[in-house]
Motif scaffolding. Structure first.
Motif, PDB file in Angstrom:
ATOM      1  N   THR A 254     -60.589  22.420 -19.454  1.00  0.00           N
ATOM      2  CA  THR A 254     -60.789  22.986 -20.790  1.00  0.00           C
ATOM      3  C   THR A 254     -59.813  22.341 -21.773  1.00  0.00           C
ATOM      4  O   THR A 254     -58.820  21.714 -21.380  1.00  0.00           O
ATOM      5  N   ARG A 334     -62.269  26.020 -30.225  1.00  0.00           N
ATOM      6  CA  ARG A 334     -62.959  26.111 -28.918  1.00  0.00           C
ATOM      7  C   ARG A 334     -62.019  25.847 -27.738  1.00  0.00           C
ATOM      8  O   ARG A 334     -62.205  24.905 -26.969  1.00  0.00           O
ATOM      9  N   ASP A 336     -61.459  27.170 -24.870  1.00  0.00           N
ATOM     10  CA  ASP A 336     -61.862  27.293 -23.472  1.00  0.00           C
ATOM     11  C   ASP A 336     -63.099  26.458 -23.135  1.00  0.00           C
ATOM     12  O   ASP A 336     -63.680  26.597 -22.060  1.00  0.00           O
ATOM     13  N   ARG A 337     -63.476  25.598 -24.092  1.00  0.00           N
ATOM     14  CA  ARG A 337     -64.608  24.704 -23.836  1.00  0.00           C
ATOM     15  C   ARG A 337     -64.108  23.439 -23.160  1.00  0.00           C
ATOM     16  O   ARG A 337     -62.962  23.025 -23.352  1.00  0.00           O
ATOM     17  N   SER A 405     -67.830  15.774 -19.530  1.00  0.00           N
ATOM     18  CA  SER A 405     -66.583  16.545 -19.401  1.00  0.00           C
ATOM     19  C   SER A 405     -65.670  15.855 -18.396  1.00  0.00           C
ATOM     20  O   SER A 405     -66.132  15.340 -17.385  1.00  0.00           O
TER      21      SER A 405
END
Ligand code: ZN
Length: 421
Positions: A254, A334, A336-337, A405
């Motif tokens: 994250t 954001r 925790d993205r 990610s």
């Protein structure tokens, strides 16, 4: 000796006696057989499934009393397939698997306790083990040895030692696993022991002592993972931590986790804010770069989705003061993205330059190595700069996947490569 000295010595001794462990290990206790499957049955009609369940319950109580987290695959008289038992275990993110059984033999003379475990030195062609279980051989064997010795000593049973075995529950899981054969229901002496409630308690206590003597591998979920060595080096340096005894190497990192790791790697408090001209991301991407209204106000006041009590709100504030990142255009950050590989490259490279402004970077190659990172891409310069310094790799030789990610394994490997320079 004055009181202060005494206290200092006491705290020193305690530090060694109780090394810091912020989490409890989790044990899966599996009572063998059950429901329509009675297992072995003694001459007097004592059923293995009932004996197993009682010892498993007693063991669970002992473990819980000693601070372990416990999960029982069954706590009543029901049937579970072997596959279900392993699946239940895998869903638990546990550290140790212990299956409780009682034994049977065609000869009524055979008696004693034994512990089965999977041993990759004795593979059985028709019953292959999971890849992880192969690697876990030394751990399962160590666990088996501790439990076997403690069980025989506590219950007074004959010590039949360890048995390398390809039984399903011992070979198919992903954590150190053993199957305990407490005693033989086919032997009258052993059957009398198994029928005795206080002996069953002693057996449970013995098994618990064996488990307690065993130290599970650090970050069991990185056993066999390509990044395990890097993850352990970063853990030993105190730079990364896991969730309990799990690192979750394949989970997306994250944005809050990333900033925290970068703060530990580059020590934000020692960096000075830099203002670099250049493209700073697209409308949908987070906009990193120079902020004209950089202030020392807290990040939680600036970003509408960052509460002041967010665990990482301080590091967001520091990062904001360093002009490391700005929020999205909708006023969010954001936390925790997931953060992408391209974003990580840009920020990591910027931190490198802030740390060592004098070190000039090699020019970007004319023929970019990654098909998906054309030179015009906003993150290209950073990606190739880090690649030139052997800090970052592609997913393959020709693909970088900048929009994917980044995983927790990948960031540990980057930090390791940078810090080992
Ligand atoms: Zn059995």
């Amino acid at each position: 000796m004055n009181l202060l000295k005494k206290l200092l010595i006491l705290s020193f001794l305690l530090t060694f006696a109780f090394p810091y462990q912020a989490f409890a290990y989790k044990v899966v206790v599996d009572a063998g057989h059950g429901g329509s499957d009675p297992g072995a049955i003694s001459k007097n009609g004592l059923k293995e499934k009932d004996v197993n369940l009682d010892i498993a319950k007693k063991l669970s109580d002992e473990l819980a009393r000693r601070g372990y987290e416990v999960y029982m695959t069954r706590s009543d008289d029901r049937y579970l397939s072997l596959q279900q038992r392993v699946e239940l275990t895998n869903s638990q993110n546990a550290d140790i698997f212990v299956s409780i059984h009682a034994n049977s033999h065609t000869s009524s003379k055979v008696n004693g306790s034994m512990v089965l475990y999977y041993d990759d030195a004795h593979p059985q062609e028709d019953y292959p083990a999971s890849d992880t279980m192969k690697l876990l051989t030394p751990y399962s064997k160590d666990l088996a040895q501790h439990v076997q010795s403690a069980l025989a000593a506590a219950a007074g049973t004959a010590d039949l030692g360890l048995v390398p075995s390809a039984v399903y529950v011992a070979r198919m899981g992903t954590i150190p696993s053993i199957l305990v054969e407490t005693a033989f229901l086919s032997n009258s002496g052993d059957a009398a022991l198994l029928a005795n409630d206080s002996v069953r308690t002693k057996m449970a206590v013995g098994i618990e002592r064996g488990i307690e003597a065993f130290v599970p591998p650090v970050f069991t979920d990185t056993i066999g993972h390509w990044a395990r060595d890097a993850v352990l080096r970063m853990k030993n340096k105190g730079l990364i931590e896991g969730n309990g005894n799990r690192y979750e190497p394949q989970r997306a990192l994250t944005r809050a986790e990333f900033l925290t790791l970068m703060d530990r790697t580059f020590t934000f408090s020692k960096l000075k804010a830099q203002c670099k001209a250049g493209k700073t991301g697209s409308v949908t991407d987070a906009v990193y770069g120079c902020s004209s209204n950089s202030t020392t106000s807290s990040a939680s006041k600036t970003y509408k989705d960052l509460p002041a009590d967010h665990w990482a709100s301080d590091v967001f504030t520091t990062a904001k003061a360093l002009n490391l990142l700005q929020g999205y255009q909708d006023g969010t950050i954001r936390p925790d993205r997931p953060i992408t590989r391209g974003e990580v490259a840009v920020l990591f490279n910027r931190l490198l330059q802030m740390k060592q402004p004098a070190v000039s970077q090699k020019p970007v190659p004319a023929n970019p190595a990654f098909n998906d990172v054309p030179l015009a891409l906003w993150s290209a310069k950073a990606i190739y700069a880090l690649k030139n310094q052997a800090i970052i790799n592609g997913i393959t030789d020709t693909e970088f996947r900048p929009d994917q990610s980044i995983t927790r394994a990948e960031i540990a490997a980057m930090m390791d490569r940078y810090l080992s320079k």
